[in-house]
Motif scaffolding. Structure first.
Motif, PDB file in Angstrom:
ATOM      1  N   THR A   1       0.861  -1.181   0.000  1.00 34.68           N
ATOM      2  CA  THR A   1       0.000   0.000   0.000  1.00 34.68           C
ATOM      3  C   THR A   1       0.901   1.237   0.000  1.00 34.68           C
ATOM      4  O   THR A   1       1.852   1.324   0.774  1.00 34.68           O
ATOM      5  CB  THR A   1      -0.944   0.018   1.216  1.00 34.68           C
ATOM      6  OG1 THR A   1      -0.193  -0.108   2.418  1.00 34.68           O
ATOM      7  CG2 THR A   1      -1.936  -1.137   1.122  1.00 34.68           C
TER       8      THR A   1
ATOM      9  N   GLY B   1       0.937   5.775  -0.565  1.00 31.41           N
ATOM     10  CA  GLY B   1       0.016   6.860  -0.245  1.00 31.41           C
ATOM     11  C   GLY B   1       0.441   8.195  -0.803  1.00 31.41           C
ATOM     12  O   GLY B   1       1.602   8.392  -1.166  1.00 31.41           O
TER      13      GLY B   1
ATOM     14  N   LYS C   1      -2.923   3.669   4.769  1.00 28.23           N
ATOM     15  CA  LYS C   1      -2.130   2.582   4.191  1.00 28.23           C
ATOM     16  C   LYS C   1      -2.203   1.317   5.056  1.00 28.23           C
ATOM     17  O   LYS C   1      -2.286   0.204   4.533  1.00 28.23           O
ATOM     18  CB  LYS C   1      -0.668   3.027   4.036  1.00 28.23           C
ATOM     19  CG  LYS C   1      -0.476   4.144   3.017  1.00 28.23           C
ATOM     20  CD  LYS C   1       0.980   4.512   2.800  1.00 28.23           C
ATOM     21  CE  LYS C   1       1.576   5.287   3.939  1.00 28.23           C
ATOM     22  NZ  LYS C   1       1.142   6.688   4.043  1.00 28.23           N
TER      23      LYS C   1
ATOM     24  N   THR D   1      -5.887  -0.112   5.040  1.00 31.07           N
ATOM     25  CA  THR D   1      -6.145  -0.741   3.746  1.00 31.07           C
ATOM     26  C   THR D   1      -5.507  -2.123   3.696  1.00 31.07           C
ATOM     27  O   THR D   1      -6.132  -3.095   3.249  1.00 31.07           O
ATOM     28  CB  THR D   1      -5.595   0.148   2.610  1.00 31.07           C
ATOM     29  OG1 THR D   1      -6.212   1.434   2.687  1.00 31.07           O
ATOM     30  CG2 THR D   1      -5.868  -0.462   1.246  1.00 31.07           C
TER      31      THR D   1
ATOM     32  N   CYS E   1      -3.311   5.043  -1.672  1.00 31.19           N
ATOM     33  CA  CYS E   1      -4.219   5.494  -0.616  1.00 31.19           C
ATOM     34  C   CYS E   1      -4.184   7.025  -0.519  1.00 31.19           C
ATOM     35  O   CYS E   1      -3.122   7.637  -0.651  1.00 31.19           O
ATOM     36  CB  CYS E   1      -3.811   4.900   0.726  1.00 31.19           C
ATOM     37  SG  CYS E   1      -3.665   3.094   0.706  1.00 31.19           S
TER      38      CYS E   1
ATOM     39  N   SER F   1      -7.610   3.525  -2.655  1.00 30.86           N
ATOM     40  CA  SER F   1      -8.244   3.439  -1.343  1.00 30.86           C
ATOM     41  C   SER F   1      -8.386   4.849  -0.786  1.00 30.86           C
ATOM     42  O   SER F   1      -7.404   5.575  -0.669  1.00 30.86           O
ATOM     43  CB  SER F   1      -7.380   2.580  -0.414  1.00 30.86           C
ATOM     44  OG  SER F   1      -7.904   2.595   0.889  1.00 30.86           O
TER      45      SER F   1
ATOM     46  N   ASN G   1      -9.682   7.452   2.218  1.00 30.28           N
ATOM     47  CA  ASN G   1     -10.189   7.774   3.542  1.00 30.28           C
ATOM     48  C   ASN G   1     -11.179   8.921   3.350  1.00 30.28           C
ATOM     49  O   ASN G   1     -10.779  10.054   3.100  1.00 30.28           O
ATOM     50  CB  ASN G   1      -9.030   8.178   4.449  1.00 30.28           C
ATOM     51  CG  ASN G   1      -9.496   8.664   5.812  1.00 30.28           C
ATOM     52  OD1 ASN G   1     -10.666   9.002   6.004  1.00 30.28           O
ATOM     53  ND2 ASN G   1      -8.581   8.713   6.760  1.00 30.28           N
TER      54      ASN G   1
ATOM     55  N   THR H   1     -12.722  -4.009   0.919  1.00 23.29           N
ATOM     56  CA  THR H   1     -11.830  -3.908  -0.241  1.00 23.29           C
ATOM     57  C   THR H   1     -12.137  -4.970  -1.301  1.00 23.29           C
ATOM     58  O   THR H   1     -11.298  -5.263  -2.149  1.00 23.29           O
ATOM     59  CB  THR H   1     -10.360  -4.077   0.208  1.00 23.29           C
ATOM     60  OG1 THR H   1     -10.222  -5.337   0.873  1.00 23.29           O
ATOM     61  CG2 THR H   1      -9.914  -2.963   1.122  1.00 23.29           C
TER      62      THR H   1
END
Lengths: 355, 355
Positions: free
Chosen positions: B147, B149, B156, B159, B250, B293, B295, B327
């Motif tokens: 992951t 970001g 991260k 996820t 992310c 992903s 937030n 996910t």
């Protein structure tokens, strides 16, 4: 921070290391601080020869040697056991022991005890300053040049040292900034970047080249290589924190595989230049390559001259072997691109104690 | 290495921290290990509320709490003085003290003495294993997802944890690999990458996801951000050493400046994807992005759904908020791209003690 004041003269221990690549520290000190080097200690005659008198520990002591310096840097940085006897003997005789390895000298009990008894100092050059900052990302004043490389041990430190010399001769205010153990021993100061905890890597690089006068150049010793499977993160952190205006790309002629990583090809110069520009641009939009530095030791002078001329034409950049030719063509390029030689009213005022 | 066996139940100390971004550890433990968390300790009511019972140290002790965990992670990682009294009291009462900060607990003399007297343990989660290797650069067996970001604290870790859960449900053999202090506390193992000495950063990342079976997926918790002025080198080292086949990018909705670096814009998703592919490709030519992903805490559910749908269309990637939606769309994408769900004959055999 990390001020060093090594006591000369030195005895450089080469041990049984036969590959010059792993004797960077010894070779660097013999070249850039020859007057301080009284001799070398080799376990046998097949070890690398620094061109210094061969001395054992007792002979060195009787000649007045005050520091015994570990001159070889094995992969991973651990001090191999056979060396320990030599260093313990030196410490017992009152000579300081100086190391650029990761493992601290005092972690070897015999050595610690010997030094405690005699009063000798155990000097770990690779210990970073306490209380390093997290990087701020703030643009700093003054100019910066970083040497980068296609691999480790291709001449990044020598190029930076020679650039400092040649830029000062040309009237620039310029200071070498050491980022590795040998450079720190040569310069007497610096930050051992590869020993810094990762969170503080860019912060340490910021500390290494602080704000300075507009016409002043920091000449920053590079580390590793931006495509290196192990050391690329150190190269990247140094690039991010140095926010260089200019860089010189260094390469060892004839090397096709990464030193110590035989399954990995040495990247081509263009890839290293392109990636350095791309990764450095967010931190300094003006970043550019101002020269190519070749370690041509594997070629004849004639081969080297022809090849470097071709390279220079191909890349449109000055191309030199700093040990053969110096770096004046690169200094002229810097002068042409940035024009600070004339803008700077006085020559460098020598080593400022900023790091 | 770095096996943890924290003694539950826990008291999470939030102190006076009012910004949830700096309470990642406390929030993460309360979310992913709720059954182990007996309460929170806040210096005042404006501190972040983890939704746990408020307890002071004595009340916690009388309720049978066995570990007091520092739940906040200030920039730079130093333990501020006002916290010390609380921790000393806890140690005096025989409760273990657990920290994910850089500075070691035992460096505080009052705390060390209190723990020595009572027999409490001082547990520093952020201490990397001894004897880390330099990276080999060798390609390893098994599959890896990292992951990444646009910034720190964008999800991260969550996820990766949710991917582990959902991939296991879908029949994949998958293991979360923790690279930061909170993840290590949650998983009970891992390597705190940002505390590793820079020379060993990629080597530590290699260690974190060792050779595995062909159909097995390591889901590696990312760190920092590849454009971050301070932490990009850690992100880069993790990318180099992880040699991921796939990554998920992310992002925190509504964040325009880097958290803690207000002068620095958050990079756009495409830049992060492109740079991750470019920097990861030398280490795994097949690297590709398999999902986004988000937030979305700063948006209404309706705003979030519309925006994520747009993002998914724009990038041609599944786009989820893992805490809202799980996910599964990303897991389906992994299945479609790599086809290992069927190839793997058995579900994950649980946590293997490889790190």
């Amino acid at each position: 921070m990390n001020f060093l004041a090594l006591k000369s003269p030195y005895l450089i221990v080469v041990g049984d290391e036969t590959d010059p690549i792993f004797v960077k520290t010894g070779i660097g000190l013999a070249k850039w601080r020859p007057d301080d080097c009284a001799g070398q200690l080799r376990f046998n005659s097949s070890a690398v020869d620094l061109g210094l008198p061969d001395l054992d520990v007792r002979a060195a002591a009787s000649l007045g040697v005050r520091s015994v310096i570990i001159g070889a840097a094995p992969i991973g940085g651990a001090l191999s056991e056979p060396w320990l006897g030599t260093l313990v003997e030196a410490a017992s005789l009152g000579m300081d022991v100086v190391s650029g390895l990761h493992q601290r000298l005092a972690s070897h009990q015999r050595l610690r005890v010997a030094a405690e008894v005699s009063g000798a100092a155990l000097v770990d050059v690779r210990v970073p300053p306490d209380e390093l900052p997290v990087a701020s990302g703030r643009r700093r004043t003054g100019m910066r040049l970083l040497t980068v490389g296609t691999d480790c041990a291709v001449g990044k430190k020598y190029t930076a040292l020679q650039l400092e010399t040649d830029m000062r001769s040309a009237g620039f205010a310029a200071d070498f900034r050491a980022s590795g153990q040998t450079g720190i021993m040569i310069a007497g100061r610096g930050v051992p970047l590869d020993a810094v905890v990762s969170d503080f890597l860019s912060g340490a690089a910021e500390l290494l080249s602080p704000d300075n006068e507009p016409g002043h150049w920091d000449i920053i010793e590079g580390q590793g290589g931006i495509f290196h499977p192990a050391y690329a993160p150190v190269s990247f952190g140094l690039l991010v924190g140095s926010q260089p205006d200019a860089f010189v790309v260094c390469h060892a002629a004839g090397r096709s595989a990464l030193s110590g990583w035989p399954q990995h090809d040495v990247p081509d110069l263009q890839s290293v230049i392109d990636r350095t520009v791309e990764l450095g641009r967010p931190h300094n939009p003006g970043i550019r390559c101002v020269g190519i530095s070749i370690n041509s030791a594997s070629l004849t002078r004639r081969e080297a001259a022809a090849w470097m001329e071709r390279l220079g034409d191909e890349y449109g950049l000055p191309c030199v072997d700093p040990l053969m030719d110096g770096t004046r063509p690169i200094v002229e390029r810097i002068s042409a691109e940035f024009g600070y030689a004339r803008a700077c009213s006085r020559p460098c005022d020598g080593r400022r104690d900023v790091v």
